[in-house]
Write a protein that holds these residues in place. Structure first.
Motif, short mmCIF file in Angstrom:
data_model
loop_
_atom_site.label_atom_id
_atom_site.label_comp_id
_atom_site.label_asym_id
_atom_site.label_seq_id
_atom_site.Cartn_x
_atom_site.Cartn_y
_atom_site.Cartn_z
N ALA A 387 0.88 -1.17 0.21
CA ALA A 387 -0.19 0.06 -0.06
C ALA A 387 0.96 1.37 0.15
CB ALA A 387 -1.03 -0.03 1.31
N SER A 388 1.95 1.26 1.11
CA SER A 388 2.82 2.40 0.74
C SER A 388 3.77 2.42 -0.31
CB SER A 388 3.55 2.68 2.07
OG SER A 388 2.88 2.71 3.21
N HIS A 389 4.31 1.35 -0.71
CA HIS A 389 5.16 1.11 -1.75
C HIS A 389 4.65 1.65 -3.13
CE1 HIS A 389 7.19 -0.91 -5.09
NE2 HIS A 389 8.30 -0.65 -4.57
N SER A 390 3.36 1.22 -3.30
CA SER A 390 2.95 1.61 -4.54
C SER A 390 2.65 3.01 -4.77
CB SER A 390 1.35 0.83 -4.62
OG SER A 390 1.55 -0.46 -4.88
N LEU A 391 2.23 3.76 -3.99
CA LEU A 391 2.23 5.27 -3.82
C LEU A 391 3.59 5.78 -4.18
CD1 LEU A 391 0.02 5.75 -0.68
CD2 LEU A 391 -0.71 5.95 -2.81
N THR A 392 4.47 5.66 -3.13
CA THR A 392 5.90 6.36 -3.42
C THR A 392 6.34 5.70 -4.91
OG1 THR A 392 6.90 4.42 -2.29
CG2 THR A 392 6.37 6.31 -1.18
N ALA A 393 6.32 4.46 -5.41
CA ALA A 393 6.76 4.28 -6.65
C ALA A 393 6.08 4.90 -7.84
CB ALA A 393 6.77 2.88 -6.93
N SER A 394 4.92 5.39 -7.67
CA SER A 394 4.16 6.01 -9.06
C SER A 394 4.20 7.44 -9.08
CB SER A 394 2.60 5.43 -8.84
OG SER A 394 2.05 5.71 -7.57
N VAL A 395 5.16 8.14 -8.08
CA VAL A 395 5.21 9.51 -8.19
C VAL A 395 6.66 10.10 -8.44
CG1 VAL A 395 3.30 9.80 -6.65
CG2 VAL A 395 5.73 10.00 -5.83
N PRO A 396 6.65 11.12 -9.08
CA PRO A 396 8.13 11.73 -9.30
C PRO A 396 8.62 12.20 -8.05
CG PRO A 396 6.57 13.24 -9.97
CD PRO A 396 5.76 12.04 -9.60
N VAL A 397 10.00 11.98 -7.69
CA VAL A 397 10.75 11.95 -6.25
C VAL A 397 10.43 13.46 -5.64
CG1 VAL A 397 12.98 12.57 -7.15
CG2 VAL A 397 12.75 11.43 -4.87
N HIS A 398 10.37 14.52 -6.67
CA HIS A 398 10.02 15.70 -6.12
C HIS A 398 8.65 15.72 -5.53
CE1 HIS A 398 8.72 16.39 -9.86
NE2 HIS A 398 7.89 17.45 -9.55
N ARG A 399 7.63 15.01 -5.77
CA ARG A 399 6.44 14.95 -5.37
C ARG A 399 6.30 13.81 -4.06
NH1 ARG A 399 2.98 19.05 -5.89
NH2 ARG A 399 2.91 19.59 -8.02
N ALA A 400 7.63 13.63 -3.43
CA ALA A 400 7.54 12.34 -2.31
C ALA A 400 6.62 12.83 -1.32
CB ALA A 400 9.06 12.25 -1.93
N GLY A 401 6.61 14.17 -0.97
CA GLY A 401 5.83 14.67 0.17
C GLY A 401 4.24 14.50 0.15
N MET A 402 3.86 14.57 -1.27
CA MET A 402 2.62 14.17 -1.64
C MET A 402 2.14 12.75 -1.28
SD MET A 402 0.91 14.24 -5.55
CE MET A 402 -0.48 13.30 -5.96
N ALA A 403 3.40 11.88 -1.97
CA ALA A 403 3.09 10.13 -1.71
C ALA A 403 2.94 9.90 -0.27
CB ALA A 403 4.10 9.65 -2.41
N SER A 404 4.07 10.48 0.42
CA SER A 404 3.99 10.31 1.86
C SER A 404 2.84 10.87 2.67
CB SER A 404 5.39 10.57 2.26
OG SER A 404 5.34 12.01 2.43
N ALA A 405 2.28 11.75 2.20
CA ALA A 405 1.09 12.37 2.90
C ALA A 405 -0.26 11.47 2.62
CB ALA A 405 0.77 13.92 2.57
N THR A 406 -0.22 10.99 1.44
CA THR A 406 -1.42 10.12 0.97
C THR A 406 -1.15 8.88 1.97
OG1 THR A 406 -1.34 10.95 -1.18
CG2 THR A 406 -2.23 8.94 -0.70
N ALA A 407 0.37 8.50 1.92
CA ALA A 407 0.29 7.01 2.62
C ALA A 407 0.11 7.31 4.07
CB ALA A 407 1.97 6.64 2.79
N ASP A 408 0.30 8.58 4.79
CA ASP A 408 -0.11 8.72 6.07
C ASP A 408 -1.67 9.04 6.09
OD1 ASP A 408 0.95 9.30 8.59
OD2 ASP A 408 -0.02 11.38 8.50
N LEU A 409 -2.14 9.49 5.05
CA LEU A 409 -3.65 9.56 5.03
C LEU A 409 -4.46 8.03 5.10
CD1 LEU A 409 -4.60 12.35 2.49
CD2 LEU A 409 -5.38 12.29 4.95
N GLN A 410 -3.65 7.16 4.47
CA GLN A 410 -4.01 5.83 4.58
C GLN A 410 -4.36 5.27 5.88
OE1 GLN A 410 -0.93 4.01 2.44
NE2 GLN A 410 -2.38 3.32 0.78
N ARG A 411 -3.20 5.80 6.86
CA ARG A 411 -3.54 5.31 8.06
C ARG A 411 -4.56 6.16 9.01
NH1 ARG A 411 1.12 3.80 6.38
NH2 ARG A 411 2.63 1.88 7.12
N ASP A 412 -4.25 7.34 8.94
CA ASP A 412 -4.71 8.30 9.80
C ASP A 412 -6.35 8.60 9.19
OD1 ASP A 412 -2.83 8.30 11.72
OD2 ASP A 412 -1.75 8.98 10.14
N LEU A 413 -6.36 9.01 8.02
CA LEU A 413 -7.88 9.17 7.42
C LEU A 413 -8.53 7.88 7.60
CD1 LEU A 413 -9.63 10.98 6.32
CD2 LEU A 413 -9.07 10.56 3.98
#
Length: 531
Positions: A387-413
């Motif tokens: 779930a986390s790897h697919s998010l980070t692997a599918s975005v450009p690295v300068h958008r890592a914050g967007m992917a990590s925020a979404t991964a965090d939303l997975q847990r917390d939202l």
């Protein structure tokens, strides 16, 4: 701030940072502060309810307050970290966790405690998603997958160990002690992050869409609060109003992101199949874990009369399952693909909720309890990494914050929504069953006493203490009402897991398709960057 995107390692060239083990230790320590703070309140909820004579809704808000603060802020704070410095955001969030924990421990009322938990969630929103963003920016290739698996496993394990730590403290101290336990860990994590985490790696010079950030906070907060108030008697208008605000904020956010340049949340990237399916899948998986812990801890103490320590110990199979399975999950992602690994995790989560629904009754032996938690833990252990790897692997690295925020939303939202929905169903089911029991009782009761009996289990227990002659029948009725409420919650959990599994099975690509799509995304991002 000058862009440091050029520092990114090519996707085809696996890399690790200098002092990789120390850097990863620091990032996991920071994540541990957030994960432990997230979990410590659940075991203390019955004691908190007694201390403040709180309603079930009040307890639901204390439980969800931390997730609410985190989920509402991560998109905005992730973008700020991408633009202004992830290390600075990491340090600020870890530092803010200290006064937030102190305020929660010294809270004089349930309202102050809720706002302290909200502040703690805001601190976690600054620090926690940044840990994954930095892993994405600093590691690549299979080493990134392994680092994410370790981050996910230890984070989930620490979250599951939170009730054990809380239970041990509550054997000897008051409820407030559970909020002080993270203070030493926060101090150590703050030092490690300052000392070893590198600054300004693969960040962006793009300006931040502040209006979009404000709308993101509003839509998540309104949605979660609307769900929580939906089951509260007499709060229908407030719930409906919050729902309207949430819907309006969602529409405004989408419109804003389509027009903003650059957007806070790139909807074109979010629309990539691997990204959005993984995001939805993770919300259900991690939400299931948090909801199971939230409902289960109250069940163990209220219905089975476990001590706080025993209730904390009961969840250990879940933590062990997560930690043992996560390394295997990373290998499965590389060899079988994310879809296979996600579906395997969903199967175990489904079995866990079925055990809870069918076997967790008034006389459940411990092996029923341990089995339910073990199945949930193994399920999250398998599903968390893809779930986390697919998010980070599918975005450009300068958008890592967007992917990590979404991964965090997975847990917390996910946690906020699932806890809110299951908590609302628990509240509604308990109130309905308690009201029926009162109506069928041979002795009439006053309106005030009826209100206390239907408010929450802890309130009914307080009434039982005031009326010892009827104490046994009052507590027995409250147990039955609680079991009806948690059955409603478990059925909703099973439905959510089935919907998530169907989504993954039909919309997520198989292993070969996944590799082809990721390669296409990387080529697209490389062309956009050079162009």
């Amino acid at each position: 701030m000058a862009s440091t995107v050029d520092a990114a390692a090519p996707a085809s060239s696996p890399s690790t940072p200098p002092q990789a083990k120390l850097v990863l230790t620091a990032l996991i320590a920071v994540a541990a502060v957030a994960n432990l703070n997230l979990a410590v309140a659940n075991v203390a909820l019955p004691d908190i309810g007694k201390a403040f004579d709180a309603s079930q809704t009040g307890l639901d808000l204390v439980a969800v307050g931390y997730s609410l603060g985190l989920a509402a802020s991560v998109l905005y704070l992730g973008a700020l970290g991408d633009a202004h410095g992830r290390k600075q955001m990491l340090l600020a969030g870890t530092a803010l966790a200290i006064p937030a924990s102190l305020l929660a421990g010294f809270a004089p009322s349930i309202t102050v405690l809720f706002f302290a938990r909200l502040l703690g969630g805001l601190a976690a929103g600054m620090a926690f998603p940044t840990t994954l963003a930095l892993i994405t920016a600093l590691w690549s290739g299979p080493e990134r997958t392994k680092s994410i698996a370790l981050w996910s496993a230890l984070g989930g394990g620490i979250s599951a160990l939170g009730p054990l730590v809380s239970g041990a403290l509550l054997e000897h101290f008051d409820w407030d002690s559970v909020f002080f336990v993270t203070l030493p860990l926060a101090a150590v994590a703050l030092y490690l992050a300052w000392r070893f985490v590198p600054a300004h790696v693969n960040e962006t010079s793009e300006r931040v869409d502040n209006l979009g950030g404000i709308l993101s906070v509003l839509m998540v907060a309104a949605l979660v609060l609307a769900i929580n108030f939906a089951a509260v008697p007499g709060a229908g208008a407030a719930a409906a109003g919050l729902g309207v605000v949430a819907l309006a904020a969602i529409v405004a956010f989408v419109v804003r992101q389509r027009r903003a340049a650059p957007p806070l949340y790139d909807l074109e990237v979010a629309g990539r199949r691997i990204f959005w399916v993984a995001a939805c899948a993770g919300i259900i998986v991690f939400g299931s874990l948090m909801a199971a812990m939230f409902i289960g801890q109250q069940y163990l103490q209220n219905v089975l009369e476990y001590s706080t320590l025993d209730a904390g110990l009961a969840i250990l199979p879940g933590a062990i399952g997560m930690v043992l399975v996560a390394p295997r999950s990373a290998k499965l992602v590389e060899t079988k693909g994310a879809r296979f690994t996600l579906l395997l995790g969903y199967a175990f989560c489904l079995l866990g909720f079925v055990v809870m629904l069918l076997l967790w009754d008034e006389s459940a032996p411990y092996w029923h309890i341990g089995l339910g938690y073990l199945l949930i833990g193994v399920g999250v252990g398998f599903a968390g990494t893809p779930a986390s790897h697919s998010l980070t692997a599918s975005v450009p690295v300068h958008r890592a914050g967007m992917a990590s925020a979404t991964a965090d939303l997975q847990r917390d939202l996910g946690g906020a929504i699932m806890q809110s929905i299951l908590g609302a169903l628990l509240t509604a089911g308990y109130a309905a069953a308690a009201a029926s029991a009162v109506a069928a009782a041979p002795h009439s009761v006053s309106t005030g006493v009826e209100s206390e009996l239907t408010k929450s289990f802890s309130s009914a227990a307080a009434v039982a203490e005031q009326h010892p002659r009827y104490a046994e029948s009052i507590v027995e009725g409250a147990r039955g009402a609680f079991l009806q409420g948690d059955a409603w919650a478990y059925v909703a959990g099973i439905a959510a897991i089935c919907i998530g599994a169907l989504l993954v099975a039909t919309r997520f690509p198989d292993h070969e398709g996944e590799k082809q799509l990721l390669a296409a995304y990387a080529e697209e991002d490389g062309t956009a960057q050079t162009g």
